[in-house]
Design an enzyme around this catalytic site. Structure first.
Site, PDB file in Angstrom:
ATOM      1  N   GLU A  99      47.371  48.763  46.220  1.00 21.47           N
ATOM      2  CA  GLU A  99      47.220  47.091  45.220  1.00 21.47           C
ATOM      3  C   GLU A  99      47.157  46.214  46.109  1.00 21.47           C
ATOM      4  OE1 GLU A  99      46.619  45.666  42.933  1.00 21.47           O
ATOM      5  OE2 GLU A  99      47.390  46.173  41.050  1.00 21.47           O
ATOM      6  N   ASP A 100      46.591  44.975  45.804  1.00 21.29           N
ATOM      7  CA  ASP A 100      46.621  43.762  46.343  1.00 21.29           C
ATOM      8  C   ASP A 100      47.849  42.960  46.368  1.00 21.29           C
ATOM      9  OD1 ASP A 100      46.155  43.041  43.816  1.00 21.29           O
ATOM     10  OD2 ASP A 100      44.427  41.612  43.931  1.00 21.29           O
ATOM     11  N   ASP A 103      53.169  41.378  40.803  1.00 22.09           N
ATOM     12  CA  ASP A 103      53.562  40.322  40.420  1.00 22.09           C
ATOM     13  C   ASP A 103      54.603  40.689  39.244  1.00 22.09           C
ATOM     14  OD1 ASP A 103      53.802  37.655  39.568  1.00 22.09           O
ATOM     15  OD2 ASP A 103      52.196  37.628  38.487  1.00 22.09           O
ATOM     16  N   ARG A 165      37.680  35.501  47.438  1.00 20.73           N
ATOM     17  CA  ARG A 165      38.249  36.945  47.936  1.00 20.73           C
ATOM     18  C   ARG A 165      37.539  37.062  49.258  1.00 20.73           C
ATOM     19  NH1 ARG A 165      39.468  39.966  43.413  1.00 20.73           N
ATOM     20  NH2 ARG A 165      38.486  39.474  41.360  1.00 20.73           N
TER      21      ARG A 165
HETATM   22  P1  IMP Z   1      51.032  42.295  37.476  1.00 17.31           P
HETATM   23  O1  IMP Z   1      50.712  43.163  36.537  1.00 17.31           O
HETATM   24  O2  IMP Z   1      51.514  41.115  36.890  1.00 17.31           O
HETATM   25  O3  IMP Z   1      52.044  42.837  38.680  1.00 17.31           O
HETATM   26  O4  IMP Z   1      49.721  41.831  38.128  1.00 17.31           O
HETATM   27  C1  IMP Z   1      49.054  42.257  39.399  1.00 17.31           C
HETATM   28  C2  IMP Z   1      47.720  41.590  39.265  1.00 17.31           C
HETATM   29  O5  IMP Z   1      47.560  40.213  38.917  1.00 17.31           O
HETATM   30  C3  IMP Z   1      47.093  41.868  40.664  1.00 17.31           C
HETATM   31  O6  IMP Z   1      46.536  42.917  40.941  1.00 17.31           O
HETATM   32  C4  IMP Z   1      46.272  40.460  40.820  1.00 17.31           C
HETATM   33  O7  IMP Z   1      45.082  40.984  40.395  1.00 17.31           O
HETATM   34  C5  IMP Z   1      46.816  39.643  39.871  1.00 17.31           C
HETATM   35  N1  IMP Z   1      47.553  38.474  40.458  1.00 17.31           N
HETATM   36  C6  IMP Z   1      48.909  38.402  40.477  1.00 17.31           C
HETATM   37  N2  IMP Z   1      49.603  37.283  41.493  1.00 17.31           N
HETATM   38  C7  IMP Z   1      48.237  36.811  41.827  1.00 17.31           C
HETATM   39  C8  IMP Z   1      48.104  35.984  43.048  1.00 17.31           C
HETATM   40  O8  IMP Z   1      48.991  35.235  43.557  1.00 17.31           O
HETATM   41  N3  IMP Z   1      46.918  35.777  43.630  1.00 17.31           N
HETATM   42  C9  IMP Z   1      45.720  36.723  42.901  1.00 17.31           C
HETATM   43  N4  IMP Z   1      45.920  37.440  41.928  1.00 17.31           N
HETATM   44  C10 IMP Z   1      47.133  37.822  41.476  1.00 17.31           C
HETATM   45 MG    MG Z   2      44.791  43.491  41.363  1.00 16.30          MG
END
Ligand code: IMP
Ligand code: MG
Length: 190
Positions: A99-100, A103, A165
């Site tokens: 994963e990138d 959050d 990106r």
């Molecule tokens: P989660 O489900 O809230 O953990 O979201 C994760 C996804 O939200 C990541 O895979 C990203 O695609 C996007 N995301 C969350 N924070 C960031 C950020 O700071 N920059 C860019 N994308 C983010």
């Molecule tokens: Mg993502």
């Protein structure tokens, strides 16, 4: 007054490459002799996964998934669906999700549960960035590139509105009054 954003560099390309090399070494050591499948999460993980796999020293298969989340607002919501499933057979394999950024943890929690249905031998998680402040579900990361407490970051695969990106470094987006900066009528989650 319209809100504007500027990019402030957080991690240089050199720092990122060094850390990705370290992760590739650890993963190669830990998965020696096992049938490893890296499952990258599109679109954000495409650059990280490409750099990681080039530096690995063991045989590895690569697949991708794509997820969509629905609802209002800009943070990820509970209603997530798989819009592109993994296509390689995962039963009995050692799966490493790439994963990138993590959050809230909602996306990863959903993905792990969905991949579990295929009965892999194991599922572990490798994330370039662990953004811990807004975590809603507990997530245990097996490999973490960098810990960034808060803020919205772009570059090295990470986007804001599908922009940035392609940047080789990682930047934090910050609010500014400079009218020449990036216009943002809806700010990303900070
Ligand atoms: P989660 O489900 O809230 O953990 O979201 C994760 C996804 O939200 C990541 O895979 C990203 O695609 C996007 N995301 C969350 N924070 C960031 C950020 O700071 N920059 C860019 N994308 C983010
Ligand atoms: Mg993502």
């Amino acid at each position: 007054m319209p809100r504007s954003l500027k990019k402030v560099r957080l991690l240089s390309s050199r720092e990122i490459q060094k850390r990705v090399g370290e992760l590739a070494r650890s993963i190669s050591r830990d998965y020696q002799g096992r049938e490893l499948v890296l499952v990258g999460v599109l679109n954000g993980a495409f650059i990280f996964l490409a750099d990681l796999v080039k530096r690995m020293t063991i045989p590895v298969q690569v697949d991708f998934v794509r997820l969509s989340s629905y609802g209002s607002g800009s943070e990820s919501r509970g209603r997530i669906t798989v819009s592109k499933p993994a296509e390689l057979p995962l039963a009995g394999k050692s799966v490493l999700i790439v994963e990138d950024i993590i959050d809230t943890g909602l996306t990863l929690d959903f993905l792990s549960r969905s991949l579990q249905e295929q009965h892999p031998e194991s599922i572990r998680i490798c994330a370039l960035v662990d953004k811990s402040e807004r975590r809603k579900l507990p997530v245990s990361l097996d490999y973490t590139g960098f810990v960034v407490p808060s803020g919205f970051i772009v570059g090295y695969g990470l986007d804001f509105d599908e922009q940035f990106r392609q940047l080789p470094a990682i930047y934090r987006l910050e609010e500014t009054l400079d009218p020449g900066a990036i216009r943002a009528d809806s700010m990303p989650p900070m």
